[in-house]
Scaffold this active site. Structure first.
Site, PDB file in Angstrom:
ATOM      1  N   GLY A 170       0.793  -1.215   0.000  1.00  0.00           N
ATOM      2  CA  GLY A 170       0.000   0.000   0.000  1.00  0.00           C
ATOM      3  C   GLY A 170       0.825   1.264   0.000  1.00  0.00           C
ATOM      4  N   GLU A 205       6.821 -10.409   2.053  1.00  0.00           N
ATOM      5  CA  GLU A 205       6.029 -11.144   1.062  1.00  0.00           C
ATOM      6  C   GLU A 205       5.977 -10.392  -0.251  1.00  0.00           C
ATOM      7  OE1 GLU A 205       1.508 -12.897   0.363  1.00  0.00           O
ATOM      8  OE2 GLU A 205       1.968 -11.777   2.170  1.00  0.00           O
ATOM      9  N   ILE A 244      -6.910  -0.627   8.579  1.00  0.00           N
ATOM     10  CA  ILE A 244      -8.030   0.251   8.269  1.00  0.00           C
ATOM     11  C   ILE A 244      -8.464   1.002   9.515  1.00  0.00           C
ATOM     12  CG2 ILE A 244     -10.480   0.291   7.627  1.00  0.00           C
ATOM     13  CD1 ILE A 244      -9.879  -2.059   5.751  1.00  0.00           C
TER      14      ILE A 244
END
Length: 371
Positions: free
Chosen positions: A139, A162, A232
């Site tokens: 992100g 990852e 979030i």
């Protein structure tokens, strides 16, 4: 011995050179009845050598050997499949779609808090000066953190993660990072083209492994990784929702954050304090969905500040998160909620169950968590 020749990314001996991701490809090849192989001429043949595909699972019963450092190789450079499984080989010259990373307001502040925290930990002898291997989630904020680390006073860094994003390749090019190990490259279109052009330079610094290795908790624990993942929302006790807006709408998958957060030496979660132009508080009394439990969250960071939760009781965590991480517009209501919940006893993690999710319900009904 002369190395096997290859036609683009299939070698003469049948070895398949993956491109920018391995993921679960090895398992799919083993489990599939029929396989279609795509040979992509857009990618440079210099990719051969960046992959490390461990195939010892049959011999060891799935026990992955301990890695001495993030750049250690334990496998082969190619995937293999039984020839009788191959139904077709198709040719394309199309590049990867490429990701679009955008500037996130206050992401630089979040990154700055993390850099200062890591410097503090090094100064007090709790972390080595070169830092343990870094893991970074996917992100815009995670990419911003890598950009900030490129300017931080850390050198000879390594990454065991990852997904490898633009920021980590920039750190390799600048000499800040020795090696990056992951399961895939998740790059912007511009960065993918640049990586394709200078893969000969990048190759000694990159390792792509299958997810059984890249995300293996034992390997993560053995390397003492620093995990940095996005959320979030988080609640006052440190539980993190990484995947579902208002508890139900899928924003993204949990990815490998749980694999790394549970096993890391240091688990950091980062998020902006508000969303939707300030109508949503990302710090709430109770998260609407839990992906990472508070026991796996050592540090919580927003643009407002950083909360070091290690060694704190639940009530102490609530105070530190509210004061350090919440937006000032929502902080008084969090204080009020905690005071009223604690006045009723409430045990270890005091809650007012009739109100705990009322902030989310108010947003659903009015379009804002504000009163």
């Amino acid at each position: 011995m002369r190395p096997p020749r290859r036609t683009w990314l299939i070698r003469e001996d049948g070895g398949i050179v993956p491109t920018l991701a391995i993921g679960n490809a090895k398992t799919w090849l083993e489990m599939a009845d029929r396989v279609i192989i795509e040979v992509n001429g857009w990618h440079t043949t210099e990719l051969e050598g960046i992959h490390d595909i461990w195939s010892g699972d049959r011999e060891t019963g799935g026990r992955i050997p301990a890695l001495g450092w993030a750049g250690e190789r334990i496998g082969d450079a190619v995937l293999r499949v039984a020839p009788e499984k191959v139904a077709a080989v198709v040719r394309t010259d199309e590049g990867d779609l490429g990701q679009s990373f955008r500037a996130v307001p206050d992401a630089a502040l979040i990154a700055g808090h993390i850099v200062e925290f890591l410097k503090h930990e090094v100064a007090r002898g709790r972390l080595p000066a070169t830092l343990p291997p870094l893991q970074s989630g996917v992100g815009n904020i995670a990419n911003a953190v890598m950009t900030a680390l490129a300017d931080a006073p850390f050198t000879d860094l390594t990454a065991y993660t990852e997904v490898i994003q633009d920021g980590m390749l920039d750190m390799v090019r600048s000499g800040k990072m020795r090696v990056v190990s992951g399961a895939s490259l998740y790059l912007s279109r511009e960065q993918a083209a640049a990586a394709n052009a200078d893969m000969a330079f990048l190759r000694p610094h990159l390792l792509l492994r299958q997810q059984e290795v890249s995300n293996n908790p034992a390997v993560v624990r053995g390397l003492n990784c620093i995990a940095m993942n996005a959320g979030i929302e988080a609640d006052i006790y440190g539980n993190v929702n990484s995947s579902r807006v208002m508890g139900s709408r899928v924003q993204n998958g949990i990815g490998g954050s749980g694999d790394f957060a549970r096993s890391a030496l240091l688990s950091i979660f980062m998020l902006p304090s508000v969303a939707r132009g300030g109508s949503i508080s990302s710090i709430v009394p109770m998260v609407s969905h839990v992906d990472n439990i508070n026991q796996d969250v050592h540090v919580l960071v927003t643009e407002r500040g950083l909360a070091d939760l290690r060694g704190l009781s639940a009530r102490q965590r609530a105070r530190v998160i509210a004061e350090n991480c919440a937006h000032p517009d929502f902080r008084p209501r969090l204080r009020d909620y905690m005071a009223r919940a604690q006045s009723l006893g409430g045990g270890d993690t005091p809650h007012l169950l009739g109100e705990a999710l009322s902030w989310h319900q108010r947003f659903i009904e009015t379009g804002s968590m504000r009163l």
